[in-house]
Design a protein around this motif. Structure first.
Motif, PDB file in Angstrom:
ATOM      1  N   LEU A 113       0.840  -1.191   0.000  1.00  0.00           N
ATOM      2  CA  LEU A 113       0.000   0.000   0.000  1.00  0.00           C
ATOM      3  C   LEU A 113       0.877   1.243   0.000  1.00  0.00           C
ATOM      4  O   LEU A 113       1.989   1.239   0.549  1.00  0.00           O
ATOM      5  CB  LEU A 113      -0.906   0.025   1.228  1.00  0.00           C
ATOM      6  N   THR A 114       0.368   2.318  -0.587  1.00  0.00           N
ATOM      7  CA  THR A 114       1.078   3.586  -0.522  1.00  0.00           C
ATOM      8  C   THR A 114       0.953   4.168   0.881  1.00  0.00           C
ATOM      9  O   THR A 114       0.131   3.727   1.697  1.00  0.00           O
ATOM     10  CB  THR A 114       0.504   4.586  -1.535  1.00  0.00           C
ATOM     11  N   ALA A 115       1.750   5.205   1.142  1.00  0.00           N
ATOM     12  CA  ALA A 115       1.680   5.861   2.455  1.00  0.00           C
ATOM     13  C   ALA A 115       0.286   6.428   2.700  1.00  0.00           C
ATOM     14  O   ALA A 115      -0.247   6.338   3.817  1.00  0.00           O
ATOM     15  CB  ALA A 115       2.733   6.959   2.549  1.00  0.00           C
ATOM     16  N   ASP A 116      -0.331   7.021   1.656  1.00  0.00           N
ATOM     17  CA  ASP A 116      -1.684   7.559   1.806  1.00  0.00           C
ATOM     18  C   ASP A 116      -2.695   6.445   2.069  1.00  0.00           C
ATOM     19  O   ASP A 116      -3.639   6.625   2.855  1.00  0.00           O
ATOM     20  CB  ASP A 116      -2.089   8.341   0.554  1.00  0.00           C
ATOM     21  N   GLU A 117      -2.541   5.303   1.404  1.00  0.00           N
ATOM     22  CA  GLU A 117      -3.456   4.184   1.632  1.00  0.00           C
ATOM     23  C   GLU A 117      -3.313   3.623   3.040  1.00  0.00           C
ATOM     24  O   GLU A 117      -4.303   3.269   3.692  1.00  0.00           O
ATOM     25  CB  GLU A 117      -3.213   3.090   0.590  1.00  0.00           C
ATOM     26  N   ILE A 118      -2.096   3.539   3.529  1.00  0.00           N
ATOM     27  CA  ILE A 118      -1.884   3.082   4.909  1.00  0.00           C
ATOM     28  C   ILE A 118      -2.542   4.050   5.879  1.00  0.00           C
ATOM     29  O   ILE A 118      -3.243   3.649   6.813  1.00  0.00           O
ATOM     30  CB  ILE A 118      -0.376   2.945   5.203  1.00  0.00           C
ATOM     31  N   ARG A 119      -2.322   5.343   5.658  1.00  0.00           N
ATOM     32  CA  ARG A 119      -2.895   6.351   6.545  1.00  0.00           C
ATOM     33  C   ARG A 119      -4.414   6.268   6.567  1.00  0.00           C
ATOM     34  O   ARG A 119      -5.035   6.275   7.640  1.00  0.00           O
ATOM     35  CB  ARG A 119      -2.454   7.736   6.082  1.00  0.00           C
ATOM     36  N   SER A 120      -5.048   6.209   5.389  1.00  0.00           N
ATOM     37  CA  SER A 120      -6.511   6.223   5.314  1.00  0.00           C
ATOM     38  C   SER A 120      -7.110   5.006   5.995  1.00  0.00           C
ATOM     39  O   SER A 120      -8.090   5.122   6.743  1.00  0.00           O
ATOM     40  CB  SER A 120      -6.957   6.275   3.848  1.00  0.00           C
TER      41      SER A 120
END
Length: 443
Positions: free
Chosen positions: A261-268
Protein backbone atom coordinates in the motif's frame (compact mmCIF):
# COMPACT_ATOMS: atom_id res chain seq x y z
CA UNK A 1 -43.91 14.85 22.99
CA UNK A 2 -43.95 13.32 19.54
CA UNK A 3 -46.45 10.67 18.53
CA UNK A 4 -45.88 8.21 15.69
CA UNK A 5 -49.26 6.47 15.31
CA UNK A 6 -49.64 6.03 19.03
CA UNK A 7 -45.99 5.57 19.97
CA UNK A 8 -44.82 8.36 22.25
CA UNK A 9 -41.17 9.22 22.57
CA UNK A 10 -39.60 11.92 24.71
CA UNK A 11 -37.26 14.18 22.80
CA UNK A 12 -33.81 14.53 24.35
CA UNK A 13 -32.35 18.01 24.70
CA UNK A 14 -29.06 17.06 23.04
CA UNK A 15 -30.60 14.86 20.34
CA UNK A 16 -29.18 17.07 17.61
CA UNK A 17 -26.05 14.88 17.56
CA UNK A 18 -28.15 12.00 16.30
CA UNK A 19 -29.47 14.12 13.44
CA UNK A 20 -26.02 15.43 12.68
CA UNK A 21 -24.33 12.04 12.49
CA UNK A 22 -26.50 10.53 9.78
CA UNK A 23 -26.52 13.65 7.64
CA UNK A 24 -22.77 13.89 7.73
CA UNK A 25 -21.71 10.32 7.10
CA UNK A 26 -22.97 10.36 3.50
CA UNK A 27 -23.50 13.23 1.09
CA UNK A 28 -27.02 14.41 0.36
CA UNK A 29 -28.52 12.90 -2.78
CA UNK A 30 -29.77 15.09 -5.60
CA UNK A 31 -33.47 14.59 -6.23
CA UNK A 32 -34.12 17.67 -8.33
CA UNK A 33 -33.34 21.34 -8.26
CA UNK A 34 -35.33 24.02 -6.41
CA UNK A 35 -39.09 23.65 -6.73
CA UNK A 36 -38.74 20.23 -8.37
CA UNK A 37 -36.95 18.89 -5.32
CA UNK A 38 -39.58 20.31 -2.98
CA UNK A 39 -42.37 18.80 -5.07
CA UNK A 40 -40.66 15.40 -5.07
CA UNK A 41 -40.20 15.51 -1.32
CA UNK A 42 -43.84 16.55 -0.76
CA UNK A 43 -45.07 13.75 -3.02
CA UNK A 44 -43.04 11.18 -1.17
CA UNK A 45 -44.17 12.52 2.20
CA UNK A 46 -47.77 11.91 1.14
CA UNK A 47 -47.01 8.41 -0.03
CA UNK A 48 -45.06 7.48 3.11
CA UNK A 49 -47.00 9.03 6.04
CA UNK A 50 -45.14 7.14 8.75
CA UNK A 51 -41.73 7.96 7.32
CA UNK A 52 -42.71 11.61 7.11
CA UNK A 53 -43.25 11.61 10.89
CA UNK A 54 -39.88 10.05 11.75
CA UNK A 55 -37.56 12.35 13.66
CA UNK A 56 -34.01 11.26 14.33
CA UNK A 57 -34.15 13.01 17.69
CA UNK A 58 -36.87 10.53 18.68
CA UNK A 59 -35.00 7.55 17.28
CA UNK A 60 -32.02 8.56 19.40
CA UNK A 61 -34.11 8.05 22.53
CA UNK A 62 -36.34 5.05 21.73
CA UNK A 63 -35.91 3.66 18.20
CA UNK A 64 -37.39 0.20 18.49
CA UNK A 65 -41.14 0.99 18.79
CA UNK A 66 -40.80 3.29 15.78
CA UNK A 67 -38.94 0.61 13.82
CA UNK A 68 -41.72 -1.87 14.66
CA UNK A 69 -44.39 0.38 13.14
CA UNK A 70 -42.32 1.09 10.06
CA UNK A 71 -41.47 -2.57 9.60
CA UNK A 72 -45.15 -3.56 9.76
CA UNK A 73 -46.64 -0.82 7.56
CA UNK A 74 -43.85 0.95 5.63
CA UNK A 75 -40.81 -1.36 5.52
CA UNK A 76 -39.36 0.78 2.74
CA UNK A 77 -40.06 4.40 3.60
CA UNK A 78 -38.91 7.93 2.81
CA UNK A 79 -37.73 10.13 5.70
CA UNK A 80 -37.99 13.79 4.61
CA UNK A 81 -36.00 15.13 7.56
CA UNK A 82 -32.81 13.72 6.04
CA UNK A 83 -34.04 12.85 2.52
CA UNK A 84 -33.06 9.19 2.82
CA UNK A 85 -34.75 5.84 2.38
CA UNK A 86 -35.11 3.66 5.49
CA UNK A 87 -35.25 -0.14 5.36
CA UNK A 88 -36.45 -1.96 8.49
CA UNK A 89 -36.94 -5.61 7.49
CA UNK A 90 -34.18 -8.15 7.99
CA UNK A 91 -34.41 -9.78 4.54
CA UNK A 92 -34.42 -6.46 2.64
CA UNK A 93 -31.41 -5.21 4.58
CA UNK A 94 -29.53 -8.47 4.06
CA UNK A 95 -30.16 -8.28 0.30
CA UNK A 96 -28.88 -4.70 0.07
CA UNK A 97 -25.73 -5.34 2.12
CA UNK A 98 -24.92 -8.38 0.01
CA UNK A 99 -25.17 -6.48 -3.29
CA UNK A 100 -22.31 -3.95 -3.48
CA UNK A 101 -22.76 -3.69 -7.22
CA UNK A 102 -26.22 -2.18 -6.83
CA UNK A 103 -25.80 -0.57 -3.39
CA UNK A 104 -22.33 0.90 -2.88
CA UNK A 105 -20.27 2.73 -0.27
CA UNK A 106 -18.05 4.17 -3.01
CA UNK A 107 -19.52 7.68 -3.07
CA UNK A 108 -18.72 11.16 -1.71
CA UNK A 109 -19.08 11.40 2.06
CA UNK A 110 -17.76 13.30 5.04
CA UNK A 111 -15.81 10.31 6.28
CA UNK A 112 -14.18 9.92 2.89
CA UNK A 113 -13.44 13.64 2.75
CA UNK A 114 -11.76 13.45 6.15
CA UNK A 115 -10.03 10.05 6.03
CA UNK A 116 -9.60 9.46 2.28
CA UNK A 117 -10.41 6.31 0.30
CA UNK A 118 -10.27 3.21 2.49
CA UNK A 119 -11.86 -0.19 2.93
CA UNK A 120 -15.21 1.31 4.04
CA UNK A 121 -15.58 3.78 1.15
CA UNK A 122 -14.42 1.66 -1.77
CA UNK A 123 -15.75 -1.40 -3.58
CA UNK A 124 -14.44 -4.11 -5.87
CA UNK A 125 -10.71 -4.88 -6.20
CA UNK A 126 -9.59 -1.83 -4.20
CA UNK A 127 -11.80 -2.69 -1.21
CA UNK A 128 -10.80 -6.35 -1.31
CA UNK A 129 -7.13 -5.40 -1.47
CA UNK A 130 -7.34 -3.00 1.46
CA UNK A 131 -9.24 -5.42 3.65
CA UNK A 132 -7.03 -8.39 2.79
CA UNK A 133 -3.94 -6.39 3.70
CA UNK A 134 -5.40 -5.23 7.03
CA UNK A 135 -7.19 -8.40 8.13
CA UNK A 136 -4.44 -10.74 9.48
CA UNK A 137 -3.93 -9.11 12.92
CA UNK A 138 -7.70 -9.31 13.52
CA UNK A 139 -8.04 -13.06 13.03
CA UNK A 140 -9.40 -14.62 16.23
CA UNK A 141 -6.49 -17.08 16.51
CA UNK A 142 -3.86 -14.34 16.19
CA UNK A 143 -5.68 -12.14 18.69
CA UNK A 144 -5.76 -14.96 21.23
CA UNK A 145 -2.02 -15.58 20.91
CA UNK A 146 -0.78 -12.01 20.44
CA UNK A 147 -3.26 -9.81 22.28
CA UNK A 148 -5.06 -11.70 25.04
CA UNK A 149 -2.40 -11.45 27.76
CA UNK A 150 -1.77 -7.77 27.10
CA UNK A 151 -5.50 -7.02 26.96
CA UNK A 152 -6.19 -8.90 30.20
CA UNK A 153 -3.47 -7.00 32.02
CA UNK A 154 -4.82 -3.66 30.84
CA UNK A 155 -8.39 -4.48 31.84
CA UNK A 156 -7.17 -5.63 35.26
CA UNK A 157 -5.43 -2.28 35.68
CA UNK A 158 -8.49 -0.30 34.63
CA UNK A 159 -10.89 -2.22 36.87
CA UNK A 160 -8.52 -1.83 39.81
CA UNK A 161 -8.44 1.92 39.19
CA UNK A 162 -12.24 1.94 38.97
CA UNK A 163 -12.41 0.90 42.61
CA UNK A 164 -9.32 2.70 43.89
CA UNK A 165 -9.32 4.51 47.21
CA UNK A 166 -11.51 1.93 48.87
CA UNK A 167 -14.51 2.72 46.68
CA UNK A 168 -16.98 0.07 45.59
CA UNK A 169 -18.39 2.16 42.75
CA UNK A 170 -17.28 3.53 39.41
CA UNK A 171 -18.28 4.59 35.90
CA UNK A 172 -17.60 1.89 33.32
CA UNK A 173 -17.93 3.69 29.98
CA UNK A 174 -15.23 6.31 30.53
CA UNK A 175 -13.33 4.33 33.17
CA UNK A 176 -13.03 1.03 31.32
CA UNK A 177 -14.74 0.90 27.90
CA UNK A 178 -13.08 3.92 26.24
CA UNK A 179 -9.55 3.33 27.57
CA UNK A 180 -9.56 -0.40 26.79
CA UNK A 181 -10.80 0.36 23.25
CA UNK A 182 -7.99 2.88 22.81
CA UNK A 183 -5.37 0.53 24.24
CA UNK A 184 -6.42 -2.39 22.05
CA UNK A 185 -6.67 -0.58 18.73
CA UNK A 186 -3.36 1.24 19.26
CA UNK A 187 -1.66 -2.05 20.19
CA UNK A 188 -2.98 -3.88 17.15
CA UNK A 189 -2.05 -1.00 14.84
CA UNK A 190 1.40 -0.63 16.38
CA UNK A 191 1.02 2.98 17.52
CA UNK A 192 2.92 3.62 20.77
CA UNK A 193 0.69 3.84 23.82
CA UNK A 194 2.43 7.11 24.69
CA UNK A 195 0.23 8.58 21.93
CA UNK A 196 -3.01 7.62 23.73
CA UNK A 197 -3.89 11.12 24.90
CA UNK A 198 -3.28 12.67 21.48
CA UNK A 199 -5.22 9.94 19.69
CA UNK A 200 -8.13 10.41 22.08
CA UNK A 201 -8.11 14.15 21.33
CA UNK A 202 -8.02 13.52 17.57
CA UNK A 203 -10.87 11.05 17.92
CA UNK A 204 -13.04 13.72 19.55
CA UNK A 205 -12.38 16.07 16.61
CA UNK A 206 -13.25 13.26 14.17
CA UNK A 207 -16.52 12.57 15.99
CA UNK A 208 -17.53 16.25 16.04
CA UNK A 209 -16.65 16.68 12.35
CA UNK A 210 -18.76 13.65 11.42
CA UNK A 211 -21.65 15.22 13.35
CA UNK A 212 -21.32 18.55 11.57
CA UNK A 213 -24.89 18.92 10.28
CA UNK A 214 -24.76 22.70 10.24
CA UNK A 215 -21.72 22.72 8.00
CA UNK A 216 -19.66 24.63 10.55
CA UNK A 217 -16.35 25.27 8.74
CA UNK A 218 -14.48 25.33 12.04
CA UNK A 219 -15.61 21.80 12.93
CA UNK A 220 -14.74 20.51 9.48
CA UNK A 221 -11.35 22.20 9.66
CA UNK A 222 -10.72 20.73 13.10
CA UNK A 223 -11.54 17.23 11.84
CA UNK A 224 -9.32 17.65 8.79
CA UNK A 225 -6.63 19.12 11.01
CA UNK A 226 -6.78 16.12 13.32
CA UNK A 227 -6.47 13.76 10.35
CA UNK A 228 -3.48 15.74 9.09
CA UNK A 229 -1.91 15.70 12.56
CA UNK A 230 -2.37 11.94 12.67
CA UNK A 231 -0.63 11.63 9.29
CA UNK A 232 2.33 13.68 10.53
CA UNK A 233 2.58 11.62 13.72
CA UNK A 234 2.27 8.39 11.76
CA UNK A 235 5.20 9.03 9.43
CA UNK A 236 8.02 8.59 11.99
CA UNK A 237 6.21 5.56 13.41
CA UNK A 238 6.17 3.92 9.98
CA UNK A 239 9.84 4.78 9.45
CA UNK A 240 10.71 3.17 12.78
CA UNK A 241 8.63 0.04 12.09
CA UNK A 242 10.34 -0.34 8.70
CA UNK A 243 13.63 -0.64 10.58
CA UNK A 244 12.30 -2.64 13.56
CA UNK A 245 9.25 -4.72 12.61
CA UNK A 246 7.16 -5.78 15.60
CA UNK A 247 4.34 -7.86 14.10
CA UNK A 248 1.74 -5.09 14.38
CA UNK A 249 -0.56 -4.15 11.50
CA UNK A 250 1.37 -1.02 10.56
CA UNK A 251 4.59 -3.01 10.73
CA UNK A 252 3.16 -5.62 8.35
CA UNK A 253 1.93 -2.93 5.95
CA UNK A 254 5.13 -0.87 5.83
CA UNK A 255 7.31 -3.98 5.42
CA UNK A 256 5.10 -5.53 2.72
CA UNK A 257 7.08 -6.10 -0.48
CA UNK A 258 4.25 -7.75 -2.44
CA UNK A 259 1.86 -5.13 -3.84
CA UNK A 260 2.44 -2.73 -0.91
CA UNK A 261 0.00 0.00 0.00
CA UNK A 262 1.08 3.59 -0.52
CA UNK A 263 1.68 5.86 2.46
CA UNK A 264 -1.68 7.56 1.81
CA UNK A 265 -3.46 4.18 1.63
CA UNK A 266 -1.88 3.08 4.91
CA UNK A 267 -2.90 6.35 6.55
CA UNK A 268 -6.51 6.22 5.31
CA UNK A 269 -7.08 2.62 6.37
CA UNK A 270 -5.36 3.19 9.70
CA UNK A 271 -7.68 6.14 10.35
CA UNK A 272 -10.88 4.18 9.74
CA UNK A 273 -9.60 1.27 11.85
CA UNK A 274 -8.69 3.73 14.60
CA UNK A 275 -12.06 5.48 14.59
CA UNK A 276 -14.09 2.28 14.33
CA UNK A 277 -11.98 0.51 16.92
CA UNK A 278 -12.66 3.24 19.46
CA UNK A 279 -16.30 4.15 18.75
CA UNK A 280 -17.73 0.70 18.10
CA UNK A 281 -15.88 -1.16 20.85
CA UNK A 282 -16.48 1.45 23.52
CA UNK A 283 -20.20 1.44 22.71
CA UNK A 284 -20.41 -2.34 22.54
CA UNK A 285 -18.82 -2.78 25.98
CA UNK A 286 -20.97 -0.06 27.56
CA UNK A 287 -24.17 -1.45 26.02
CA UNK A 288 -23.35 -5.01 27.08
CA UNK A 289 -22.62 -4.06 30.69
CA UNK A 290 -25.79 -1.96 30.87
CA UNK A 291 -27.96 -4.64 29.25
CA UNK A 292 -26.80 -7.53 31.41
CA UNK A 293 -26.87 -5.58 34.68
CA UNK A 294 -30.37 -4.35 33.77
CA UNK A 295 -31.56 -7.98 33.62
CA UNK A 296 -30.38 -9.78 36.78
CA UNK A 297 -31.84 -13.17 35.78
CA UNK A 298 -30.11 -12.99 32.42
CA UNK A 299 -26.90 -11.97 34.16
CA UNK A 300 -27.01 -15.16 36.24
CA UNK A 301 -27.43 -17.26 33.09
CA UNK A 302 -24.56 -15.47 31.36
CA UNK A 303 -22.20 -16.26 34.23
CA UNK A 304 -22.74 -20.02 33.97
CA UNK A 305 -19.67 -20.66 31.81
CA UNK A 306 -17.57 -19.16 29.00
CA UNK A 307 -19.92 -20.41 26.27
CA UNK A 308 -22.90 -18.84 28.05
CA UNK A 309 -21.06 -15.50 28.25
CA UNK A 310 -20.18 -15.62 24.56
CA UNK A 311 -23.84 -16.24 23.66
CA UNK A 312 -24.90 -13.42 26.00
CA UNK A 313 -22.53 -11.04 24.21
CA UNK A 314 -24.16 -11.97 20.90
CA UNK A 315 -27.57 -11.23 22.38
CA UNK A 316 -26.44 -7.79 23.56
CA UNK A 317 -25.21 -7.10 20.02
CA UNK A 318 -28.59 -8.12 18.63
CA UNK A 319 -30.72 -6.36 21.22
CA UNK A 320 -28.80 -3.07 21.47
CA UNK A 321 -26.27 -2.73 18.64
CA UNK A 322 -23.68 0.02 18.90
CA UNK A 323 -24.05 0.97 15.23
CA UNK A 324 -27.68 1.41 14.26
CA UNK A 325 -27.49 1.78 10.48
CA UNK A 326 -25.42 1.14 7.36
CA UNK A 327 -25.75 3.58 4.46
CA UNK A 328 -25.55 2.54 0.82
CA UNK A 329 -25.86 4.55 -2.43
CA UNK A 330 -27.93 3.12 -5.27
CA UNK A 331 -25.77 2.79 -8.39
CA UNK A 332 -28.78 2.74 -10.74
CA UNK A 333 -32.56 3.00 -10.62
CA UNK A 334 -34.03 -0.01 -8.83
CA UNK A 335 -36.96 -1.16 -6.69
CA UNK A 336 -37.36 -2.62 -3.23
CA UNK A 337 -40.79 -4.04 -2.45
CA UNK A 338 -42.21 -2.11 -5.38
CA UNK A 339 -40.76 1.20 -4.18
CA UNK A 340 -38.59 2.96 -6.75
CA UNK A 341 -35.12 3.95 -5.55
CA UNK A 342 -33.41 6.40 -7.92
CA UNK A 343 -29.80 6.21 -9.00
CA UNK A 344 -27.60 8.01 -6.45
CA UNK A 345 -30.12 8.00 -3.63
CA UNK A 346 -29.08 6.83 -0.18
CA UNK A 347 -30.63 3.80 1.48
CA UNK A 348 -30.20 3.41 5.22
CA UNK A 349 -30.23 -0.20 6.32
CA UNK A 350 -31.48 0.08 9.89
CA UNK A 351 -29.46 -2.63 11.61
CA UNK A 352 -31.22 -2.11 14.93
CA UNK A 353 -34.54 -2.75 13.18
CA UNK A 354 -33.28 -5.88 11.40
CA UNK A 355 -32.08 -7.26 14.72
CA UNK A 356 -35.59 -7.04 16.12
CA UNK A 357 -37.50 -8.36 13.13
CA UNK A 358 -40.08 -10.87 14.45
CA UNK A 359 -39.89 -12.73 11.14
CA UNK A 360 -36.32 -13.69 12.09
CA UNK A 361 -36.10 -13.48 15.88
CA UNK A 362 -38.85 -14.85 18.11
CA UNK A 363 -40.22 -12.31 20.60
CA UNK A 364 -37.48 -9.91 19.44
CA UNK A 365 -37.92 -7.20 22.08
CA UNK A 366 -37.18 -9.70 24.85
CA UNK A 367 -33.58 -9.75 26.04
CA UNK A 368 -32.73 -13.47 26.22
CA UNK A 369 -29.10 -14.55 26.60
CA UNK A 370 -30.04 -18.16 25.76
CA UNK A 371 -31.50 -17.21 22.37
CA UNK A 372 -30.16 -19.88 19.97
CA UNK A 373 -29.91 -17.64 16.89
CA UNK A 374 -28.66 -14.49 18.61
CA UNK A 375 -25.47 -14.72 16.56
CA UNK A 376 -27.45 -14.11 13.37
CA UNK A 377 -27.65 -10.40 14.20
CA UNK A 378 -26.39 -7.78 11.76
CA UNK A 379 -24.63 -5.60 14.34
CA UNK A 380 -21.34 -5.91 12.43
CA UNK A 381 -23.09 -5.67 9.04
CA UNK A 382 -22.52 -8.47 6.53
CA UNK A 383 -20.74 -9.18 3.27
CA UNK A 384 -17.58 -7.44 2.10
CA UNK A 385 -18.00 -4.64 4.63
CA UNK A 386 -18.41 -6.94 7.63
CA UNK A 387 -16.63 -5.26 10.55
CA UNK A 388 -12.91 -5.94 10.47
CA UNK A 389 -12.60 -5.74 14.26
CA UNK A 390 -15.56 -7.95 15.23
CA UNK A 391 -13.38 -10.64 16.83
CA UNK A 392 -11.35 -8.07 18.75
CA UNK A 393 -14.49 -6.31 20.02
CA UNK A 394 -15.94 -9.62 21.22
CA UNK A 395 -12.67 -10.53 22.94
CA UNK A 396 -12.45 -7.15 24.68
CA UNK A 397 -16.04 -7.40 25.92
CA UNK A 398 -15.54 -10.92 27.26
CA UNK A 399 -12.36 -9.97 29.13
CA UNK A 400 -14.08 -6.90 30.63
CA UNK A 401 -16.93 -9.05 31.99
CA UNK A 402 -14.64 -11.76 33.34
CA UNK A 403 -12.53 -9.16 35.12
CA UNK A 404 -15.47 -7.22 36.53
CA UNK A 405 -17.04 -10.41 37.89
CA UNK A 406 -13.75 -11.53 39.43
CA UNK A 407 -12.87 -8.18 41.01
CA UNK A 408 -16.29 -6.68 41.78
CA UNK A 409 -18.52 -9.10 43.74
CA UNK A 410 -22.22 -8.36 43.60
CA UNK A 411 -21.73 -6.07 40.58
CA UNK A 412 -24.90 -4.09 39.82
CA UNK A 413 -26.06 -0.80 38.34
CA UNK A 414 -26.00 2.16 40.69
CA UNK A 415 -29.71 3.02 41.17
CA UNK A 416 -28.84 6.57 42.18
CA UNK A 417 -27.20 7.29 38.82
CA UNK A 418 -29.24 5.58 36.09
CA UNK A 419 -28.42 5.71 32.42
CA UNK A 420 -29.67 4.20 29.19
CA UNK A 421 -28.38 3.85 25.62
CA UNK A 422 -28.84 6.95 23.51
CA UNK A 423 -28.11 7.82 19.90
CA UNK A 424 -29.41 7.31 16.42
CA UNK A 425 -26.31 6.37 14.45
CA UNK A 426 -23.90 5.39 17.25
CA UNK A 427 -25.75 4.21 20.34
CA UNK A 428 -24.46 3.87 23.90
CA UNK A 429 -25.27 5.04 27.43
CA UNK A 430 -23.69 8.40 28.29
CA UNK A 431 -22.67 6.80 31.61
CA UNK A 432 -22.79 3.33 33.15
CA UNK A 433 -22.41 3.75 36.90
CA UNK A 434 -21.96 0.52 38.83
CA UNK A 435 -21.47 -0.50 42.42
CA UNK A 436 -20.40 -3.70 44.12
CA UNK A 437 -19.82 -5.31 47.50
CA UNK A 438 -16.57 -5.12 49.42
CA UNK A 439 -14.41 -8.18 48.88
CA UNK A 440 -14.01 -10.49 51.92
CA UNK A 441 -11.12 -9.42 54.10
CA UNK A 442 -11.19 -5.80 52.95
CA UNK A 443 -11.35 -3.14 55.62
Amino acid sequence: MHRLRGVEVVRAVDAVRAVDAIRSVTSRPTLAGGAGREASTACRSGRFPLGSQVRLADLAVAPYPIFAELRAAEPVTWVPEIERWFLTRHDDILAVLRDPGLFTTDAPSTIRDMFGAHMMTTEGPAQIRYKRKCLPPFHASRLASASLARLTAEVERLVAALGSGGRQAGEVRTGVARPVALHSVLSVLGIPLTETARVNEWYEHFARALANFRGDPDLRAAGKGAADAFARALQPILEYLARAPDGSLLSDLVCDRVDPLTADEIRSNALIILFGGIETTESMIANAVWALLSHPAQLTAARANEAALDLAIEETLRWEPAVQSAARHATRDTEIRGVRIANGEVVHCMLGAANRDPAYFEDPDRFDVTRPNAGDHLAFAVGRHFCLGASLARLETRVVFETLWARCPGLRLDPARPGAPYGYEFRKPPTVWVEWDARPGMA
